[in-house]
Design a protein around this motif. Structure first.
Motif, PDB file in Angstrom:
ATOM      1  N   ARG A  29     -15.643 -11.640   7.886  1.00  7.20           N
ATOM      2  CA  ARG A  29     -15.506 -10.217   7.604  1.00  7.20           C
ATOM      3  C   ARG A  29     -14.566  -9.572   8.611  1.00  7.20           C
ATOM      4  NH1 ARG A  29     -18.727  -7.287   4.664  1.00  7.20           N
ATOM      5  NH2 ARG A  29     -18.864  -5.632   6.220  1.00  7.20           N
ATOM      6  N   ALA A  30     -13.622  -8.810   8.107  1.00  5.87           N
ATOM      7  CA  ALA A  30     -12.651  -8.172   8.985  1.00  5.87           C
ATOM      8  C   ALA A  30     -12.177  -6.865   8.369  1.00  5.87           C
ATOM      9  CB  ALA A  30     -11.461  -9.093   9.240  1.00  5.87           C
ATOM     10  N   CYS A  31     -11.933  -5.894   9.229  1.00  2.31           N
ATOM     11  CA  CYS A  31     -11.320  -4.636   8.798  1.00  2.31           C
ATOM     12  C   CYS A  31      -9.947  -4.549   9.452  1.00  2.31           C
ATOM     13  CB  CYS A  31     -12.175  -3.439   9.209  1.00  2.31           C
ATOM     14  SG  CYS A  31     -11.517  -1.870   8.572  1.00  2.31           S
ATOM     15  N   PHE A  32      -8.911  -4.461   8.628  1.00  3.58           N
ATOM     16  CA  PHE A  32      -7.537  -4.390   9.108  1.00  3.58           C
ATOM     17  C   PHE A  32      -7.058  -2.942   9.060  1.00  3.58           C
ATOM     18  CE2 PHE A  32      -8.108  -8.600   7.222  1.00  3.58           C
ATOM     19  CZ  PHE A  32      -7.706  -9.413   8.276  1.00  3.58           C
ATOM     20  N   PHE A  33      -6.724  -2.413  10.221  1.00  2.00           N
ATOM     21  CA  PHE A  33      -6.153  -1.067  10.308  1.00  2.00           C
ATOM     22  C   PHE A  33      -4.641  -1.221  10.456  1.00  2.00           C
ATOM     23  CE2 PHE A  33     -10.464  -0.744  11.964  1.00  2.00           C
ATOM     24  CZ  PHE A  33     -10.956   0.371  11.304  1.00  2.00           C
ATOM     25  N   VAL A  34      -3.904  -0.736   9.478  1.00  4.05           N
ATOM     26  CA  VAL A  34      -2.442  -0.856   9.503  1.00  4.05           C
ATOM     27  C   VAL A  34      -1.877   0.477   9.965  1.00  4.05           C
ATOM     28  CG1 VAL A  34      -0.400  -1.496   8.194  1.00  4.05           C
ATOM     29  CG2 VAL A  34      -2.623  -2.469   7.574  1.00  4.05           C
ATOM     30  N   LEU A  35      -1.242   0.468  11.131  1.00  2.06           N
ATOM     31  CA  LEU A  35      -0.843   1.718  11.804  1.00  2.06           C
ATOM     32  C   LEU A  35       0.666   1.837  11.927  1.00  2.06           C
ATOM     33  CD1 LEU A  35      -2.365   3.295  14.990  1.00  2.06           C
ATOM     34  CD2 LEU A  35       0.065   2.695  14.992  1.00  2.06           C
ATOM     35  N   PRO A  83     -12.925 -10.587  -0.704  1.00  2.00           N
ATOM     36  CA  PRO A  83     -14.055  -9.654  -0.608  1.00  2.00           C
ATOM     37  C   PRO A  83     -14.539  -9.422   0.817  1.00  2.00           C
ATOM     38  CG  PRO A  83     -14.790 -11.781  -1.427  1.00  2.00           C
ATOM     39  CD  PRO A  83     -13.294 -11.837  -1.380  1.00  2.00           C
ATOM     40  N   LEU A  84     -14.085 -10.268   1.757  1.00  7.16           N
ATOM     41  CA  LEU A  84     -14.503 -10.124   3.157  1.00  7.16           C
ATOM     42  C   LEU A  84     -13.614  -9.152   3.925  1.00  7.16           C
ATOM     43  CD1 LEU A  84     -15.166 -13.884   4.038  1.00  7.16           C
ATOM     44  CD2 LEU A  84     -16.862 -12.126   3.489  1.00  7.16           C
ATOM     45  N   HIS A  85     -12.502  -8.736   3.297  1.00 11.15           N
ATOM     46  CA  HIS A  85     -11.521  -7.925   4.014  1.00 11.15           C
ATOM     47  C   HIS A  85     -11.467  -6.488   3.508  1.00 11.15           C
ATOM     48  CE1 HIS A  85      -9.020 -11.723   5.256  1.00 11.15           C
ATOM     49  NE2 HIS A  85     -10.194 -11.651   5.842  1.00 11.15           N
ATOM     50  N   ASN A  86     -11.400  -5.562   4.453  1.00 12.03           N
ATOM     51  CA  ASN A  86     -11.146  -4.147   4.158  1.00 12.03           C
ATOM     52  C   ASN A  86      -9.838  -3.743   4.825  1.00 12.03           C
ATOM     53  OD1 ASN A  86     -13.597  -3.754   2.769  1.00 12.03           O
ATOM     54  ND2 ASN A  86     -14.682  -3.380   4.696  1.00 12.03           N
ATOM     55  N   PHE A  87      -9.137  -2.785   4.210  1.00 10.22           N
ATOM     56  CA  PHE A  87      -7.880  -2.290   4.764  1.00 10.22           C
ATOM     57  C   PHE A  87      -7.938  -0.772   4.873  1.00 10.22           C
ATOM     58  CE2 PHE A  87      -6.869  -6.326   2.874  1.00 10.22           C
ATOM     59  CZ  PHE A  87      -5.927  -6.895   3.720  1.00 10.22           C
ATOM     60  N   GLU A  88      -7.459  -0.268   5.995  1.00  5.31           N
ATOM     61  CA  GLU A  88      -7.318   1.178   6.174  1.00  5.31           C
ATOM     62  C   GLU A  88      -5.946   1.459   6.768  1.00  5.31           C
ATOM     63  OE1 GLU A  88     -10.479   3.334   7.992  1.00  5.31           O
ATOM     64  OE2 GLU A  88     -12.046   1.991   7.229  1.00  5.31           O
ATOM     65  N   THR A  89      -5.330   2.553   6.330  1.00  4.82           N
ATOM     66  CA  THR A  89      -4.020   2.907   6.845  1.00  4.82           C
ATOM     67  C   THR A  89      -4.145   4.049   7.847  1.00  4.82           C
ATOM     68  OG1 THR A  89      -3.617   4.451   5.023  1.00  4.82           O
ATOM     69  CG2 THR A  89      -2.881   2.172   4.727  1.00  4.82           C
ATOM     70  N   VAL A  90      -3.255   4.030   8.838  1.00 11.67           N
ATOM     71  CA  VAL A  90      -3.309   5.019   9.914  1.00 11.67           C
ATOM     72  C   VAL A  90      -1.890   5.502  10.191  1.00 11.67           C
ATOM     73  CG1 VAL A  90      -4.052   5.506  12.269  1.00 11.67           C
ATOM     74  CG2 VAL A  90      -5.233   3.721  10.937  1.00 11.67           C
TER      75      VAL A  90
END
Length: 281
Positions: A29-35, A83-90
């Motif tokens: 499980r990982a959350c990737f924040f793309v900044l 399904p283990l990955h979430n992405f959020e943009t910054v």
């Protein structure tokens, strides 16, 4: 869950780093924040602009950045998505280093993963100027990915160390998690002409053994000569898939950085390079 920050300037190298991060944490499980930090894009060209013009430019640039970030993330999610990955943009109106450091603190980021160079970097060098600044000043492990590196599991990890500096348990945990997951051999390399360790070095070595208990640790020494050459030779001999170094005051890595020796330092490495920070968070 791993929290991973991916700075991007929308270059090919930054995209490659994002794809590498997805592969590295493919099975957890990982959350990737793309900044993307766009402060310098506003002030860089419009330092003499009127205040009203700057505010309009800021808003326009923010809207453009949000759209580009959304497009970037949509292009890498995959079909079907993991399904283990979430992405959020910054999108941040700030300079790159400050925006990364602030976000690292806000979201308790585990690791920053980025390209070795951006769109405007000198192609004759291994690391771009922004990458070196992030190595120096960001209070979080930083993993830099060469643009032409094809993903492979890091079955061998080279970790040059003199055992003189205390390690942070959290930083080593990241290394231990990676090594344990991939059943990697971690080669702790001490470049020295002395046979014995001091009591402080022995303590730090013992801490390494305890913290990296799930890794296949190997402790090796080699005589002193050009340190960059030794590291490159060891990368080739061990077929290393990752280089790890510690950045702290008076460390070998700091010495290389401030003498302009990471590229400048002659380290023409072609594998992922993780810099751990001996800084309080």
């Amino acid at each position: 869950m791993k929290t991973v920050l991916i700075p991007t300037d929308f270059s090919k190298n930054a995209l490659h780093a994002l794809q590498y991060a997805q592969e590295l944490f493919k099975c957890e499980r990982a959350c990737f924040f793309v900044l993307h930090a766009y402060g310098e894009e506003v002030y860089g060209k419009y330092k003499t602009a009127m205040l009203e013009d700057v505010e309009k430019l800021k808003e326009d640039k923010r809207e453009q950045t949000v759209k580009k970030l959304d497009k970037l993330v949509n292009s890498v999610i995959g079909e079907p998505p993991n399904p283990l990955h979430n992405f959020e943009t910054v999108a941040r109106f700030d300079n790159l280093v400050d925006s990364i450091n602030d976000f690292v603190d806000e979201m308790n980021i585990d690791v920053v993963i980025m390209g070795t160079k951006g769109e405007t970097s000198n192609h004759k060098t291994t690391f771009g100027s922004f990458t070196i600044e992030i190595f120096k000043y960001v209070k979080c492990p930083v993993l830099a990915i060469p643009e032409d590196f094809e993903y492979r599991q890091p079955k061998a990890i080279l970790f040059p160390t003199d055992y003189l500096l205390p390690y942070k348990r959290r930083e080593l945990k990241l290394l231990g998690d990676l090594a344990g997951k991939f059943k990697s051999k971690v080669y702790c390399l001490y470049i020295t002409d002395f046979d014995e360790l001091s009591p402080r070095q022995e303590d730090n070595k013992l801490f390494l053994e305890e913290t990296l208990a799930n890794s296949y640790l190997h402790f090796e020494t080699t005589p002193v000569k050009n340190k960059a050459e030794v590291i490159l030779e060891q990368i080739e001999q061990k077929d290393a898939g990752m280089l790890v170094m510690l950045n702290s005051r008076h460390s070998f890595f700091e010495d290389m950085l401030y003498r302009s020796t990471v590229d400048l330092l002659g380290l023409k490495i072609k594998i992922p390079f993780m810099v751990m920070q001996n800084i309080k968070r």
